[in-house]
Write an enzyme that holds these catalytic residues in place. Structure first.
Site, PDB file in Angstrom:
ATOM      1  N   GLY A  63       0.829  -1.211   0.000  1.00 42.80           N
ATOM      2  CA  GLY A  63       0.000   0.000   0.000  1.00 42.80           C
ATOM      3  C   GLY A  63       0.855   1.249   0.000  1.00 42.80           C
ATOM      4  CG  ASN A  64      -0.327   4.636  -1.545  1.00 45.64           C
ATOM      5  OD1 ASN A  64      -1.067   5.369  -0.920  1.00 45.64           O
ATOM      6  ND2 ASN A  64      -0.682   4.044  -2.682  1.00 45.64           N
TER       7      ASN A  64
END
Ligand code: C5P
Length: 400
Positions: free
Chosen positions: A204-205
């Site tokens: 993810g980020n």
């Protein structure tokens, strides 16, 4: 025609609220009144009753009105004006106090609130009042700053309420701005995508969704219909009759959902942080570490570029993309304009303090084909969202 509630508080300027009500009615608005007990010492409720033909909200405990009159007024209201706003009512609002009908109704309303302060110059200058005003500004209330002029005390000072005609003009300009995007549909993506590695882990980020939310809010305020395609976010999207929220997890889902909506929208604002790569294979079961294993390699494959895919299908839509960079900001952002067929790229140096992921502020530069980049100052994300929506509104205005 807008449903406007005028809340009158205890200041000698209360008599000016009578003229304001008259002007607003002449402009076609429906007006209802709330009064603090102190304000009834300056103007009688009968005056407002006669003008509006509506019960005046003063008392929480009056049983011959509706059972919850303060909430009824709060829910009816499309725009709330506090005219005059005394130092005391400002202090209550800044702190969320609700000990009478007016402060309770103001706490309950979802309508935007404009305040026209009126008080003695020393009360205005007092740090407590200034602190309260700043708090109200941070809470998105609109302050119609008082003028320097003759005060009831007989001397000149800052604290004289804005004249009713000027308040009515502010209302007119504000309403005109609110309706700028009526009839437009805007597709906004927000947050980050998650790409599964196995049933437990993902790539993810750090996107929080704050920028996307700010754009959504500004578009709704301007009267647009909004479709928000929302990945992983740390913020809550409002419930609003003009907003459809579609939750997605992966880039593939975000692409499918935006593609589906793209034809019927007038603009796409791609504020989401999309994962450029995803694991080539997603394990069916949780990947276990093996004895003596010091290394695990996950092979990644490229995700589709949503912006570029939609950009290639662009017809009448205006496309706004974002570029979050840690280096060579403008060169990288410039390249994206062409590559992604975007009309705007909002470039953001995320290595800079106060800008980028998670924080409430942003310093961005706006790029457009064949136009010099424009650097905006460090602003709240909410204000960046409003300015971005302004860009769209101006563009549509010019092409009319
Ligand atoms: O190429 P880069 O990720 O820097 O581009 C950023 C812009 O492109 C953002 O508006 C982002 O939402 C969009 N994007 C996309 N699909 C991707 C990667 C980025 O739509 N796979």
């Amino acid at each position: 025609m807008t449903r406007i509630a005028v809340y009158v508080s205890g200041s000698v300027a209360a008599f000016k609220a009578v003229s304001l009500v008259r002007i607003l009615q002449k402009e076609g608005h429906e007006v209802r009144i709330g009064m603090t007990p102190a304000s009834t010492r300056f103007v009688t409720p009968n005056t407002f009753y006669a003008l509006t033909h509506q019960p005046v909200l003063i008392d929480l405990w009056q049983i011959n009105q509706s059972p919850v009159p303060h909430i009824e007024l709060a829910d009816w209201t499309e725009l709330a004006l506090v005219v005059p706003a005394s130092a005391d009512l400002i202090a209550k609002m800044a702190n969320g106090l609700a000990d009478d009908a007016v402060s309770s109704s103001l706490l309950a309303t979802r309508a935007p609130i404009m305040l026209a302060p009126a008080m003695n110059n020393q009360m205005w200058a007092n740090p407590a009042t200034q602190r309260n005003l700043n708090r109200l500004i941070a809470d998105q209330k609109i302050i119609l700053t008082p003028k320097t002029g003759l005060l009831a005390e007989g001397y000149v000072g800052k604290g004289r309420m804005m004249e009713p005609e000027d308040i009515a003009n502010q209302v007119k300009n504000w309403l005109a701005k609110q309706k700028r995007l009526v009839g437009k549909v805007i597709l906004v993506t927000a947050g980050g995508t998650h790409e599964a590695i196995d049933p437990v882990r993902f790539i993810g980020n750090r996107s929080s969704g704050k920028m996307g939310l700010a754009v959504v809010q500004a578009a709704l305020e301007a009267g647009a219909k909004v479709i928000a395609v929302v990945g992983q976010v740390q913020v809550e999207f409002p419930k609003h009759p003009n907003l459809t929220v579609k939750k997605v997890t992966t880039t593939a889902e975000m692409l499918a959902t935006t593609l589906d909506a793209f034809k019927k929208v007038d603009a796409l604002v791609m504020a989401a942080a999309v994962a450029d790569f995803r694991p080539a294979e997603v394990a069916d079961q949780k990947i276990k570490k093996q004895a003596d294993q010091d290394k695990l390699t996950i092979s990644l494959i490229k995700n589709p570029d949503i912006l570029a895919t939609l950009g290639a299908k662009k017809d009448h839509q205006i496309i706004m993309g974002f570029a979050a960079e840690t280096n060579d900001l403008l060169q990288n952002a410039q390249a994206k304009l062409a590559k992604k067929h975007a009309d705007y790229i909002v470039a953001n140096d995320v290595s800079q303090a106060g800008s980028g992921f998670g924080v409430a502020t942003d310093q961005v530069t706006i790029l457009q084909p064949n136009i010099e980049p424009k650097r905006w100052p460090l602003l709240s994300k909410r204000e960046v969202g409003q300015r971005l929506i302004n860009l769209l509104a101006k563009r549509w205005q010019q092409s009319k």
